[in-house]
Scaffold this active site. Structure first.
Site, PDB file in Angstrom:
ATOM      1  N   MET A   1       0.818  -1.206   0.000  1.00 12.35           N
ATOM      2  CA  MET A   1       0.000   0.000   0.000  1.00 12.35           C
ATOM      3  C   MET A   1       0.855   1.261   0.000  1.00 12.35           C
ATOM      4  O   MET A   1       0.488   2.281  -0.588  1.00 12.35           O
ATOM      5  CB  MET A   1      -0.953   0.006   1.203  1.00 12.35           C
ATOM      6  CG  MET A   1      -2.026  -1.072   1.161  1.00 12.35           C
ATOM      7  SD  MET A   1      -2.942  -1.106  -0.404  1.00 12.35           S
ATOM      8  CE  MET A   1      -3.581   0.558  -0.475  1.00 12.35           C
ATOM      9  N   GLU A   2       2.002   1.181   0.651  1.00 13.82           N
ATOM     10  CA  GLU A   2       2.903   2.342   0.643  1.00 13.82           C
ATOM     11  C   GLU A   2       3.409   2.623  -0.772  1.00 13.82           C
ATOM     12  O   GLU A   2       3.454   3.782  -1.216  1.00 13.82           O
ATOM     13  CB  GLU A   2       4.064   2.091   1.604  1.00 13.82           C
ATOM     14  CG  GLU A   2       3.728   2.256   3.080  1.00 13.82           C
ATOM     15  CD  GLU A   2       2.800   1.185   3.636  1.00 13.82           C
ATOM     16  OE1 GLU A   2       2.211   1.399   4.693  1.00 13.82           O
ATOM     17  OE2 GLU A   2       2.677   0.106   3.000  1.00 13.82           O
TER      18      GLU A   2
ATOM     19  N   ASP B   1      -1.551  18.177 -10.696  1.00 12.71           N
ATOM     20  CA  ASP B   1      -1.778  19.465 -10.033  1.00 12.71           C
ATOM     21  C   ASP B   1      -0.857  20.551 -10.597  1.00 12.71           C
ATOM     22  O   ASP B   1      -1.287  21.689 -10.816  1.00 12.71           O
ATOM     23  CB  ASP B   1      -1.551  19.320  -8.528  1.00 12.71           C
ATOM     24  CG  ASP B   1      -1.726  20.634  -7.798  1.00 12.71           C
ATOM     25  OD1 ASP B   1      -2.832  21.205  -7.874  1.00 12.71           O
ATOM     26  OD2 ASP B   1      -0.764  21.110  -7.170  1.00 12.71           O
TER      27      ASP B   1
END
Length: 325
Positions: free
Chosen positions: A114-115, A129
């Site tokens: 998950m990391e 972004d």
């Protein structure tokens, strides 16, 4: 027996898995994903001219920071003291995309999949972004675990791969379709799933005039689909390139492109007497010349025109030798 989900107790309540009885082992996970961008964004990123600064440098730091905050973002994840986290990027100019890869490592009682996945996700989100002022249509896709080791389950390697791709190229009316037709029986007899993608330099009728789906398109439908019990066809309006179409065949072993003579793809070039007298493709991309003329190029095999078996055998040899196609 189906695997048991271990984030629930016997009553079905969500829990953090108890790993206290396990012994710490070396844990490693690698994940990757990509973001498709516009040519303008790719240029700004690679030439370091983006208004917000060093896009990949900032995204790398963001990804590493995210690996360390995974337990704050994903419910029931264990807080882990990572020994190592790294994010690397590969620019894919042919796909107008950026590939991100995150590696996480530590000695612990639980894994770091998950990391690694979180690090990739946040790195790609950071690229979005920082570049959204230029292009809001960027697409983040194909985030997945590629490798992990450690713990009871041992080593996992993700066997996902794209199909091999070979272009059958040449000038107009050189015999590209004929060669593909001649190769297909030999390739399929060898057990390959083969799909084809053809580039048309002109517009074409998506469906024959007068058919129901053709009438739908003529009346202004944005897309249409038809199917029976064994096959289906989907027609959509919109911009597309061969990479998008290759991705439509994830289960194929081989994609044969018809055309694309000026592309980077490895290719067989067809040169037919009376139609052309010399190859036009970049010799560095050629797997072979297929011709009935006395032509030769350094380090490029020459195959007889019309010999689909020989052409198929050459491609199969490349695949068996695991030569990138």
């Amino acid at each position: 027996m189906e695997p048991k989900f271990n984030h629930f107790d016997e009553q079905g309540n969500a829990i953090m898995v108890d790993v206290s009885a396990k012994s710490p082992t070396r844990r490693l996970a690698v994940a990757e994903g990509k973001i498709r961008v516009s040519p303008a964004v790719l240029k700004a990123v690679t030439e370091h001219t983006a208004a917000k600064g060093d896009v990949l440098g900032v995204a790398r730091v963001a990804g590493i920071m995210a690996t360390k905050r995974t337990s704050d973002l994903i419910p029931l994840c264990h807080p882990l003291p990572l020994a190592h986290a790294a994010v690397e990027f590969t620019v894919l100019p042919d796909e107008c995309a950026i590939l991100a890869q995150c590696t996480a490592r530590l000695d612990a009682r639980t894994g770091v999949e998950m990391e690694a996945l979180t690090g990739v996700s946040v790195a790609l989100l950071t690229i979005y972004d920082m570049c959204k002022a230029v292009d809001k249509s960027m697409v983040i896709e194909d985030i997945h675990l590629t490798y992990k080791e450690g713990g009871k389950s041992g080593v996992f390697r993700n066997d996902r791969r794209r199909p091999a791709v070979v272009a059958v190229s040449g000038v107009k009316n050189s015999g590209k379709t004929t060669l593909i037709e001649a190769m297909l029986p030999h390739l399929t007899a060898a057990g390959l799933k083969v799909a084809t993608v053809k580039h048309d330099g002109h517009t074409f009728l998506a469906d024959p005039e007068g058919t129901d789906t053709g009438r739908h398109m003529a009346a202004g439908a944005w897309g249409t689909a038809i199917f029976d019990g064994e096959k289906y066809k989907v027609v959509r309006r919109g911009k597309v390139d061969e990479n998008d179409l290759i991705d439509r065949f994830p289960d194929a072993d081989l994609i044969l492109l018809e055309g694309f003579k000026h592309s980077h793809w490895p290719k067989l070039e067809v040169v037919r007497r009376g139609n052309s007298d010399a190859p036009v493709c970049d010799p560095s991309t050629l797997l072979a010349l297929v011709t009935d003329l006395p032509l030769s190029l350094p380090n490029v095999p020459t195959l007889p025109l019309g010999d689909g078996k020989a052409a198929a055998r050459l491609i199969l040899g490349q695949l068996l030798e695991e030569v990138p196609l």
